[in-house]
Design a protein around this motif. Sequence first.
Motif, PDB file in Angstrom:
ATOM      1  N   ARG A  83       7.535  13.896  -4.215  1.00 26.58           N
ATOM      2  CA  ARG A  83       7.421  13.573  -5.645  1.00 26.58           C
ATOM      3  C   ARG A  83       5.998  13.809  -6.147  1.00 26.58           C
ATOM      4  O   ARG A  83       5.051  13.852  -5.364  1.00 26.58           O
ATOM      5  CB  ARG A  83       7.863  12.134  -5.914  1.00 26.58           C
ATOM      6  CG  ARG A  83       7.055  11.055  -5.265  1.00 26.58           C
ATOM      7  CD  ARG A  83       7.509   9.682  -5.748  1.00 26.58           C
ATOM      8  NE  ARG A  83       7.179   8.622  -4.809  1.00 26.58           N
ATOM      9  CZ  ARG A  83       7.277   7.340  -5.096  1.00 26.58           C
ATOM     10  NH1 ARG A  83       7.676   6.942  -6.285  1.00 26.58           N
ATOM     11  NH2 ARG A  83       6.965   6.434  -4.191  1.00 26.58           N
ATOM     12  N   ARG A 113       2.449  -0.480   5.851  1.00 26.14           N
ATOM     13  CA  ARG A 113       1.746  -0.752   4.583  1.00 26.14           C
ATOM     14  C   ARG A 113       1.707  -2.251   4.299  1.00 26.14           C
ATOM     15  O   ARG A 113       0.689  -2.783   3.831  1.00 26.14           O
ATOM     16  CB  ARG A 113       2.448  -0.012   3.433  1.00 26.14           C
ATOM     17  CG  ARG A 113       2.202   1.477   3.486  1.00 26.14           C
ATOM     18  CD  ARG A 113       2.808   2.185   2.278  1.00 26.14           C
ATOM     19  NE  ARG A 113       2.508   3.604   2.343  1.00 26.14           N
ATOM     20  CZ  ARG A 113       3.347   4.569   1.971  1.00 26.14           C
ATOM     21  NH1 ARG A 113       4.550   4.256   1.505  1.00 26.14           N
ATOM     22  NH2 ARG A 113       2.987   5.831   2.055  1.00 26.14           N
ATOM     23  N   HIS A 123      14.387   2.289   0.959  1.00 22.54           N
ATOM     24  CA  HIS A 123      13.015   2.834   0.922  1.00 22.54           C
ATOM     25  C   HIS A 123      12.745   3.344  -0.507  1.00 22.54           C
ATOM     26  O   HIS A 123      12.583   4.530  -0.750  1.00 22.54           O
ATOM     27  CB  HIS A 123      12.879   3.956   1.954  1.00 22.54           C
ATOM     28  CG  HIS A 123      11.531   4.607   1.966  1.00 22.54           C
ATOM     29  ND1 HIS A 123      10.369   3.936   2.252  1.00 22.54           N
ATOM     30  CD2 HIS A 123      11.165   5.896   1.710  1.00 22.54           C
ATOM     31  CE1 HIS A 123       9.347   4.771   2.181  1.00 22.54           C
ATOM     32  NE2 HIS A 123       9.792   5.970   1.847  1.00 22.54           N
ATOM     33  N   THR A 160       0.774   8.336  -4.374  1.00 16.76           N
ATOM     34  CA  THR A 160       1.157   9.567  -5.085  1.00 16.76           C
ATOM     35  C   THR A 160       0.278   9.731  -6.330  1.00 16.76           C
ATOM     36  O   THR A 160      -0.175  10.829  -6.646  1.00 16.76           O
ATOM     37  CB  THR A 160       2.656   9.519  -5.460  1.00 16.76           C
ATOM     38  OG1 THR A 160       3.410   9.310  -4.268  1.00 16.76           O
ATOM     39  CG2 THR A 160       3.111  10.813  -6.111  1.00 16.76           C
ATOM     40  N   PRO A 198       2.814   8.298   6.806  1.00 16.13           N
ATOM     41  CA  PRO A 198       4.191   8.741   7.057  1.00 16.13           C
ATOM     42  C   PRO A 198       4.321   9.547   8.356  1.00 16.13           C
ATOM     43  O   PRO A 198       5.218   9.300   9.167  1.00 16.13           O
ATOM     44  CB  PRO A 198       4.507   9.606   5.827  1.00 16.13           C
ATOM     45  CG  PRO A 198       3.660   9.028   4.731  1.00 16.13           C
ATOM     46  CD  PRO A 198       2.376   8.611   5.411  1.00 16.13           C
TER      47      PRO A 198
HETATM   48  O1  LIG Z   1       6.166   7.872  -1.966  1.00 12.19           O
HETATM   49  C1  LIG Z   1       6.804   8.883  -1.655  1.00 12.19           C
HETATM   50  O2  LIG Z   1       7.452   9.573  -2.451  1.00 12.19           O
HETATM   51  C2  LIG Z   1       6.807   9.303  -0.231  1.00 12.19           C
HETATM   52  C3  LIG Z   1       7.249   8.164   0.571  1.00 12.19           C
HETATM   53  O3  LIG Z   1       8.418   7.922   0.741  1.00 12.19           O
HETATM   54  C4  LIG Z   1       6.214   7.200   0.951  1.00 12.19           C
HETATM   55  O4  LIG Z   1       5.033   7.549   1.081  1.00 12.19           O
HETATM   56  O5  LIG Z   1       6.599   6.038   1.147  1.00 12.19           O
END
Ligand SMILES: O=C([O-])CC(=O)C(=O)O
Length: 310
Positions: A82, A151, A175, A218, A229
């Motif tokens: 993303r 995390r 998730h 992100t 990851p």
């Molecule tokens: O945030 C994202 O799109 C990638 C992911 O799943 C992460 O880092 O937890």
Amino acid sequence: MKVTIVGAGNVGATCADVISYRGIASEVVLVDIKEGFAEGKAMDIMQCATTTVFNTQLSGTTGDYSKTAGSDVVVITSGIPRKPGMTREELIGINAGIVKSVADNVLTHSPNAIIVVVSNPMDTMTYLTLKATGLPKHRVIGMGGALDSSRFKYFLSKALDKPANDVQGMVIGGHGDTTMIPLTRLASYNGVPVSNFLSQAELDKVAADTMVGGATLTGLLGTSAWYAPGASVAYLVDSILNDQKRMIPCSVFLEGEYGQEDICMGVPCIIGKNGIEKIVDVQLNDAEKALFAKSADAVRNMNADLKSVL
Ligand SMILES: O=C([O-])CC(=O)C(=O)O
Ligand SMILES: NC(=O)C1=CN([C@@H]2O[C@H](COP(=O)(O)OP(=O)(O)OC[C@H]3O[C@@H](n4cnc5c(N)ncnc54)[C@H](O)[C@@H]3O)[C@@H](O)[C@H]2O)C=CC1
């Protein structure tokens, strides 16, 4: 032991790097569709062999799946990540087709492999892989909970001002930014409940920061994260290949466990040489049960979008 990683991008290459320098597998094959990309990543990582000192044999291929033959574990990271402002769920349109075709290709050459699904939206991609391949549930594992839990422990350690490795905690559920369930009630600082040290407001902030952990990165990076990851996938692969039987929250097909059926979602699992060896039944309280049911509704809605692919 041989591992194939499909998708030599940020997450796939980082995973290959960690697996190699930690000596988790004897052979790793990276696959990508971008001409020369997997070969280049493999060569770059292999040129660390004498400085970080490892003996794993890593190679890359542009789409030649015969090179992946006989893999014990296949990791699927192929697909798009993303961009800031997007949710993981928005990736389904492109990633579903990619994940399905990749799963078919890898199984042709490695019919006994355990598949680890990473591409997003991960719970739905795990469900797709399971349904499209017809593999038994113990051989299809979605990776998300290992990362979300790392995390969670990071944010707990910051709030506690204590080392992350002295903190225990787990994230279950989907998730997704709104579907993750950090289990603050069960988190501890060396066995002492974290609620002894942190106020409810502080715990709520840790949980909220954990849930949007991927979105925050992100926003900062312009694409989604890859170091944690990639390392989380390697951690999971280590538990499989070396039969460590660690308890790791993974997305797995549920058949009544945690009150859910016909869905893949994150729950604590014992991970060993057979993949998912056991789903651990943690007693949730009523509030946690309600969050789990709400999370399942959201994941199930997403799965409904798979109709055109399945
Ligand atoms: O945030 C994202 O799109 C990638 C992911 O799943 C992460 O880092 O937890
Ligand atoms: N489950 C989790 O916890 C996490 C999941 N992700 C997801 O993992 C995926 C990969 O993320 P990044 O590595 O950052 O993306 P990236 O764009 O850096 O790498 C993806 C790679 O997949 C390749 N690819 C695309 N179609 C392919 C196909 N049919 N066959 C082989 N390779 C193909 C691309 O050429 C690219 O090199 C994304 O969907 C992302 O959302 C990322 C981080 C954590």
